[in-house]
Design a protein around this motif. Structure first.
Motif, PDB file in Angstrom:
ATOM      1  N   LEU A  56       0.735  -1.286   0.055  1.00 25.42           N
ATOM      2  CA  LEU A  56      -0.015  -0.112   0.067  1.00 25.42           C
ATOM      3  C   LEU A  56       0.750   1.379  -0.119  1.00 25.42           C
ATOM      4  O   LEU A  56       0.583   2.369  -0.543  1.00 25.42           O
ATOM      5  N   GLY A  57       2.215   1.192   0.702  1.00 25.98           N
ATOM      6  CA  GLY A  57       2.985   2.261   0.752  1.00 25.98           C
ATOM      7  C   GLY A  57       3.667   2.683  -0.647  1.00 25.98           C
ATOM      8  O   GLY A  57       4.042   3.763  -0.924  1.00 25.98           O
ATOM      9  N   ASP A  58       3.738   1.809  -1.553  1.00 24.84           N
ATOM     10  CA  ASP A  58       4.509   1.788  -2.867  1.00 24.84           C
ATOM     11  C   ASP A  58       3.336   2.232  -3.979  1.00 24.84           C
ATOM     12  O   ASP A  58       3.838   2.121  -5.018  1.00 24.84           O
ATOM     13  N   TYR A  59       1.974   1.831  -3.549  1.00 25.64           N
ATOM     14  CA  TYR A  59       0.875   2.243  -4.580  1.00 25.64           C
ATOM     15  C   TYR A  59       1.024   3.422  -5.365  1.00 25.64           C
ATOM     16  O   TYR A  59       1.049   4.429  -4.677  1.00 25.64           O
ATOM     17  N   GLU A  60       1.068   3.699  -6.645  1.00 19.25           N
ATOM     18  CA  GLU A  60       1.040   4.696  -7.064  1.00 19.25           C
ATOM     19  C   GLU A  60      -0.436   5.233  -7.600  1.00 19.25           C
ATOM     20  O   GLU A  60      -0.980   4.692  -8.760  1.00 19.25           O
ATOM     21  N   TRP A  61      -1.168   5.955  -6.641  1.00 19.03           N
ATOM     22  CA  TRP A  61      -2.369   6.212  -7.151  1.00 19.03           C
ATOM     23  C   TRP A  61      -2.774   7.104  -8.409  1.00 19.03           C
ATOM     24  O   TRP A  61      -3.607   7.127  -9.045  1.00 19.03           O
ATOM     25  N   ARG A  62      -1.703   7.917  -8.721  1.00 25.41           N
ATOM     26  CA  ARG A  62      -1.789   8.683  -9.847  1.00 25.41           C
ATOM     27  C   ARG A  62      -1.658   7.662 -11.235  1.00 25.41           C
ATOM     28  O   ARG A  62      -2.354   8.011 -12.249  1.00 25.41           O
ATOM     29  N   ARG A  63      -1.089   6.707 -11.053  1.00 25.39           N
ATOM     30  CA  ARG A  63      -0.845   5.885 -12.295  1.00 25.39           C
ATOM     31  C   ARG A  63      -2.605   5.072 -12.524  1.00 25.39           C
ATOM     32  O   ARG A  63      -2.913   5.265 -13.563  1.00 25.39           O
ATOM     33  N   THR A  64      -3.238   4.781 -11.385  1.00 28.59           N
ATOM     34  CA  THR A  64      -4.551   4.524 -11.369  1.00 28.59           C
ATOM     35  C   THR A  64      -5.268   5.388 -11.988  1.00 28.59           C
ATOM     36  O   THR A  64      -6.480   5.161 -12.409  1.00 28.59           O
TER      37      THR A  64
END
Length: 190
Positions: A56-64
């Motif tokens: 979750l800490g590495d999740y790239e929300w901008r990519r999604t």
């Protein structure tokens, strides 16, 4: 058109399906575009967590968010128009109509659309024209061959049995897996 809910199903799910059906009937273009966006976003999140093993800490929300936006504002509208054009040109139903649709979809639309998708994705990632061209040169053939190994069967079923106003949803639901693959394929090494 009301979606029949079998007896014994959760009434909350039935309410959701009926609301979805009403909204799809009332706002078909908007709903199809939103569905495409949400499902593209789910595909990218699936890629990040399930395929790439990100925490979750590495999740790239901008990519999604980028995949969600591309699905909503590019893929959804293009697919809606394309399926409408195919239906107008070849009609609905099984048999030769579905065969003509699948052939047109896979031999004309898919190769063109893949190039456009990779270009739009590159632009939204802030890549230069040269970088986008390199991405297309690197990934296009592999993605197209993989596409041809799965999509003709999906589209044959879709064009043969699914009403026009649900075809984008069916394709985009299957495309969760496809979007997961595309997100992984187009983000390796970035």
């Amino acid at each position: 058109m009301q979606v029949p809910i079998p007896r014994g199903h959760n009434t909350n799910m039935g309410s959701i399906l009926r609301a979805h059906s009403r909204l799809l009937s009332k706002y078909p273009a908007t709903m199809q575009c939103l569905q495409a966006g949400v499902l593209m976003g789910v595909g990218d999140a699936s890629s990040q967590f399930l395929v790439e093993g990100k925490s979750l800490g590495d999740y790239e929300w901008r990519r999604t968010a980028r995949f969600l936006a591309i699905g909503t504002f590019f893929i959804g509208p293009v697919l809606k128009k394309w399926y409408g054009l195919l239906d107008c040109k070849f009609g609905s139903g099984k048999g030769i109509s579905a065969v003509k649709k699948v052939a047109s979809d896979q031999l004309i639309f898919a190769p063109t659309f893949l190039g456009a998708f990779l270009s739009v994705l590159g632009v939204t990632q802030g890549r230069s024209v040269t970088q986008i061209q390199q991405e297309i040169k690197t990934n296009y053939k592999d993605i197209m061959l993989t596409s041809w190994s799965v999509w003709p069967a999906v589209q044959t079923l879709n064009f043969s049995f699914v009403p026009l106003h649900h075809q984008v949803l069916v394709v985009q639901t299957f495309a969760i897996f496809w979007s997961t693959y595309l997100a992984w394929k187009t983000n390796r090494g970035h």
